[in-house]
Design an enzyme around this catalytic site. Structure first.
Site, PDB file in Angstrom:
ATOM      1  N   ASP A 185      88.629  31.485  -3.082  1.00 52.36           N
ATOM      2  CA  ASP A 185      87.864  30.487  -2.333  1.00 52.36           C
ATOM      3  C   ASP A 185      88.588  30.286  -1.008  1.00 52.36           C
ATOM      4  O   ASP A 185      89.706  30.780  -0.814  1.00 52.36           O
ATOM      5  CB  ASP A 185      87.781  29.163  -3.116  1.00 52.36           C
ATOM      6  CG  ASP A 185      87.032  28.094  -2.346  1.00 52.36           C
ATOM      7  OD1 ASP A 185      85.935  28.384  -1.829  1.00 52.36           O
ATOM      8  OD2 ASP A 185      87.545  26.958  -2.217  1.00 52.36           O
ATOM      9  N   SER A 186      87.987  29.503  -0.116  1.00 49.10           N
ATOM     10  CA  SER A 186      88.642  29.219   1.152  1.00 49.10           C
ATOM     11  C   SER A 186      89.847  28.289   0.968  1.00 49.10           C
ATOM     12  O   SER A 186      90.663  28.166   1.869  1.00 49.10           O
ATOM     13  CB  SER A 186      87.643  28.554   2.094  1.00 49.10           C
ATOM     14  OG  SER A 186      87.190  27.345   1.524  1.00 49.10           O
ATOM     15  N   TYR A 207      85.554  27.720   5.623  1.00 49.61           N
ATOM     16  CA  TYR A 207      84.699  28.872   5.906  1.00 49.61           C
ATOM     17  C   TYR A 207      83.306  28.409   6.360  1.00 49.61           C
ATOM     18  O   TYR A 207      82.609  29.108   7.095  1.00 49.61           O
ATOM     19  CB  TYR A 207      84.503  29.719   4.643  1.00 49.61           C
ATOM     20  CG  TYR A 207      85.640  30.627   4.238  1.00 49.61           C
ATOM     21  CD1 TYR A 207      86.896  30.553   4.849  1.00 49.61           C
ATOM     22  CD2 TYR A 207      85.463  31.565   3.226  1.00 49.61           C
ATOM     23  CE1 TYR A 207      87.930  31.400   4.450  1.00 49.61           C
ATOM     24  CE2 TYR A 207      86.489  32.411   2.826  1.00 49.61           C
ATOM     25  CZ  TYR A 207      87.720  32.328   3.444  1.00 49.61           C
ATOM     26  OH  TYR A 207      88.727  33.167   3.049  1.00 49.61           O
ATOM     27  N   GLY A 208      82.907  27.256   5.847  1.00 47.89           N
ATOM     28  CA  GLY A 208      81.499  26.843   5.929  1.00 47.89           C
ATOM     29  C   GLY A 208      80.971  26.527   7.308  1.00 47.89           C
ATOM     30  O   GLY A 208      79.770  26.374   7.502  1.00 47.89           O
ATOM     31  N   CYS A 247      82.981  30.303  -4.360  1.00 48.18           N
ATOM     32  CA  CYS A 247      82.738  29.731  -3.038  1.00 48.18           C
ATOM     33  C   CYS A 247      81.254  29.855  -2.726  1.00 48.18           C
ATOM     34  O   CYS A 247      80.721  30.985  -2.653  1.00 48.18           O
ATOM     35  CB  CYS A 247      83.571  30.509  -2.015  1.00 48.18           C
ATOM     36  SG  CYS A 247      83.280  30.015  -0.319  1.00 48.18           S
ATOM     37  N   THR A 263      79.791  29.251   0.028  1.00 39.82           N
ATOM     38  CA  THR A 263      79.589  29.812   1.360  1.00 39.82           C
ATOM     39  C   THR A 263      79.622  31.336   1.318  1.00 39.82           C
ATOM     40  O   THR A 263      78.728  32.005   1.848  1.00 39.82           O
ATOM     41  CB  THR A 263      80.695  29.274   2.302  1.00 39.82           C
ATOM     42  OG1 THR A 263      80.662  27.846   2.253  1.00 39.82           O
ATOM     43  CG2 THR A 263      80.507  29.757   3.716  1.00 39.82           C
ATOM     44  N   GLU A 282      90.391  18.838   1.195  1.00 46.07           N
ATOM     45  CA  GLU A 282      91.615  19.590   1.526  1.00 46.07           C
ATOM     46  C   GLU A 282      92.747  18.645   1.960  1.00 46.07           C
ATOM     47  O   GLU A 282      93.905  18.996   1.880  1.00 46.07           O
ATOM     48  CB  GLU A 282      91.341  20.620   2.629  1.00 46.07           C
ATOM     49  CG  GLU A 282      90.494  21.803   2.172  1.00 46.07           C
ATOM     50  CD  GLU A 282      91.243  22.785   1.243  1.00 46.07           C
ATOM     51  OE1 GLU A 282      92.458  22.954   1.398  1.00 46.07           O
ATOM     52  OE2 GLU A 282      90.576  23.375   0.364  1.00 46.07           O
ATOM     53  N   CYS A 340      78.892  23.543  -3.082  1.00 45.84           N
ATOM     54  CA  CYS A 340      80.176  24.032  -2.565  1.00 45.84           C
ATOM     55  C   CYS A 340      81.193  23.683  -3.644  1.00 45.84           C
ATOM     56  O   CYS A 340      81.172  22.562  -4.178  1.00 45.84           O
ATOM     57  CB  CYS A 340      80.502  23.329  -1.252  1.00 45.84           C
ATOM     58  SG  CYS A 340      82.222  23.486  -0.739  1.00 45.84           S
ATOM     59  N   THR A 341      82.064  24.631  -3.954  1.00 44.43           N
ATOM     60  CA  THR A 341      82.985  24.401  -5.082  1.00 44.43           C
ATOM     61  C   THR A 341      84.030  23.317  -4.798  1.00 44.43           C
ATOM     62  O   THR A 341      84.709  22.870  -5.710  1.00 44.43           O
ATOM     63  CB  THR A 341      83.687  25.720  -5.478  1.00 44.43           C
ATOM     64  OG1 THR A 341      84.234  26.317  -4.292  1.00 44.43           O
ATOM     65  CG2 THR A 341      82.710  26.678  -6.142  1.00 44.43           C
ATOM     66  N   HIS A 342      84.136  22.912  -3.542  1.00 43.97           N
ATOM     67  CA  HIS A 342      85.024  21.768  -3.258  1.00 43.97           C
ATOM     68  C   HIS A 342      84.413  20.446  -3.748  1.00 43.97           C
ATOM     69  O   HIS A 342      85.127  19.491  -4.016  1.00 43.97           O
ATOM     70  CB  HIS A 342      85.251  21.623  -1.749  1.00 43.97           C
ATOM     71  CG  HIS A 342      86.291  22.533  -1.179  1.00 43.97           C
ATOM     72  ND1 HIS A 342      86.102  23.880  -1.036  1.00 43.97           N
ATOM     73  CD2 HIS A 342      87.545  22.272  -0.709  1.00 43.97           C
ATOM     74  CE1 HIS A 342      87.200  24.419  -0.482  1.00 43.97           C
ATOM     75  NE2 HIS A 342      88.079  23.455  -0.281  1.00 43.97           N
TER      76      HIS A 342
HETATM   77  N1  DGL Z   1      84.439  25.933  -1.404  1.00 43.66           N
HETATM   78  C1  DGL Z   1      83.660  26.671  -0.507  1.00 43.66           C
HETATM   79  C2  DGL Z   1      82.203  26.671  -0.833  1.00 43.66           C
HETATM   80  O1  DGL Z   1      81.920  26.651  -2.014  1.00 43.66           O
HETATM   81  C3  DGL Z   1      84.069  26.764   0.909  1.00 43.66           C
HETATM   82  C4  DGL Z   1      83.982  25.583   1.741  1.00 43.66           C
HETATM   83  C5  DGL Z   1      84.501  25.814   3.122  1.00 43.66           C
HETATM   84  O2  DGL Z   1      85.549  26.430   3.269  1.00 43.66           O
HETATM   85  O3  DGL Z   1      83.849  25.373   4.063  1.00 43.66           O
HETATM   86  O4  DGL Z   1      81.335  26.722  -0.004  1.00 43.66           O
END
Ligand code: DGL
Length: 270
Positions: free
Chosen positions: A10-11, A42-43, A73, A75, A151, A185-187
Site C-alpha cells: 500500500d502507499s 498516492y490518491g 490499496c 487507488t 498517516e 481506501c484501505t486507510h
Molecule cells: N490506502 C490507499 C487506498 O486504498 C492509498 C491512499 C493514498 O495513498 O492516497 O487508496
C-alpha cells in the site's frame, strides 16, 4: 510454493487493515508488507505516477519470492488495474471483493463509496457495482484529507479535528436512503469509529481491507496454495521512509509491539 509468503503493499499504513484480517483468517501464512511511506499519498497523484509506483512496489515484493501479491490499496486497484497481468504470481486488488460485499449488503439499493480522489475520479467502484447490479444507485465522495489524518495518527473519533473532517465528507449520507457505505481506501477503516458515529448505526460500513483478506483466503484455497505451516506465520514489514511513525501507529492498530519491526528500503531501486 505453498509455504511462500503473501506479499501485500500500500502507499503507507492503509494496507495493514488487510494484514490485520489476514493474520486473523490465515494465521499460519507468512506475510511480507511494503508501505510506501516515503511517497504517500498516492490518491492525489497522476495515473502515470500511480502505475509506476505500483509496479515498483510489486517488483520489490517479487524479490521476496512471494506466492501472491495483494495491492491493498483502492487507488492502485482503481488506476493501475492491469498490474496483475504483468505479474508471474497470483494477484488481487481490493475492488472485486469490496464491490461484491457491497452489492450483497444493500437492502435499499442506494450505496455510497468513499475513496481517494484518484479512486473516485476513476469511477471504478461505481462501474463494478453496477456491473453486478445495474439497479444500485451509487453515490461517490472523495475524501482527500483522510489519508493524511491517518498517516499522522489522527484516528480518535473524539478528536475534534477528526470529527469535523469526517462530518464534512459523510454527513450528507446520514438520514438518507444510503444504507451501505464502502470504505474504498484501505486507510479509512482506521477511521471506522469516527465514520460510523457520523453516519449512525443504520448504515453498514464495508471495509475494503477486510473483504480483500477474506477473498484472498478463498483464492488460496481454490488454487490449493494455502500454507502447510503449523506454527504462526512470520510477518515482515518494509517502508520507504523512517520506520518510527509507521511502527508506532501500526503497533496500535495491529495490537502488537512493532518497535524496530519495520525496515527502511530504497524503493526507487526497483
Ligand atoms: N490506502 C490507499 C487506498 O486504498 C492509498 C491512499 C493514498 O495513498 O492516497 O487508496
Amino acid at each position: 510454493m505453498k509455504n511462500k509468503a503473501i506479499g501485500v503493499f500500500d502507499s503507507g499504513l492503509g494496507g495493514l487493515t488487510a494484514v490485520k484480517e489476514l493474520i486473523k483468517c490465515l494465521p499460519n501464512e507468512n506475510i511480507v508488507y511494503f508501505g510506501d511511506t516515503g511517497r504517500v499519498p498516492y490518491g492525489t497523484r497522476s495515473k502515470e505516477t500511480i502505475i509506476k509506483y505500483a509496479a515498483q512496489d510489486a517488483r520489490f515484493l517479487l524479490e521476496h519470492n512471494v506466492k501472491m501479491i495483494i495491492a491493498a490499496c483502492g487507488t492502485v486497484s482503481s488506476v493501475a488495474s492491469n498490474l496483475g497481468e504483468s505479474l508471474p504470481v497470483m494477484f488481487s486488488g481490493v475492488l472485486t471483493p469490496t464491490a461484491q460485499a457491497c452489492a450483497q449488503a444493500t437492502k435499499t439499493g442506494v450505496v455510497a463509496v468513499l475513496g481517494t480522489s484518484a479512486t473516485i475520479n476513476s469511477h471504478s467502484y461505481k462501474n463494478l457495482i453496477n456491473s453486478i447490479n445495474p439497479d444500485i444507485k451509487v453515490f461517490e465522495q472523495s475524501c482527500p484529507l483522510f489519508v493524511p489524518l491517518v498517516e499522522n495518527g489522527f484516528t480518535d473519533k473524539d478528536d475534534i479535528i477528526v470529527r469535523s473532517v469526517v462530518d464534512r465528507y459523510v454527513s450528507q449520507f446520514k438520514n438518507s436512503d444510503v444504507d451501505t457505505v464502502i470504505l474504498g481506501c484501505t486507510h479509512y477503516p482506521l477511521l471506522k469509529a469516527a465514520i460510523g458515529e457520523a453516519l449512525g448505526d443504520k448504515v453498514r460500513l464495508i471495509d475494503s481491507g477486510k473483504e480483500t483478506a477474506l477473498y484472498t483466503k478463498k483464492l488460496l484455497m481454490e488454487q490449493n496454495l494455502l500454507s502447510h505451516r503449523e506454527e504462526e506465520g512470520v510477518r515482515e514489514f518494509y517502508v520507504s521512509d523512517t520506520p518510527h511513525n509507521f511502527e508506532s501507529i501500526a503497533g496500535l492498530f495491529l495490537g502488537r509491539d512493532m518497535k524496530s519491526k519495520a525496515v527502511r528500503i530504497d524503493i526507487e531501486k526497483y
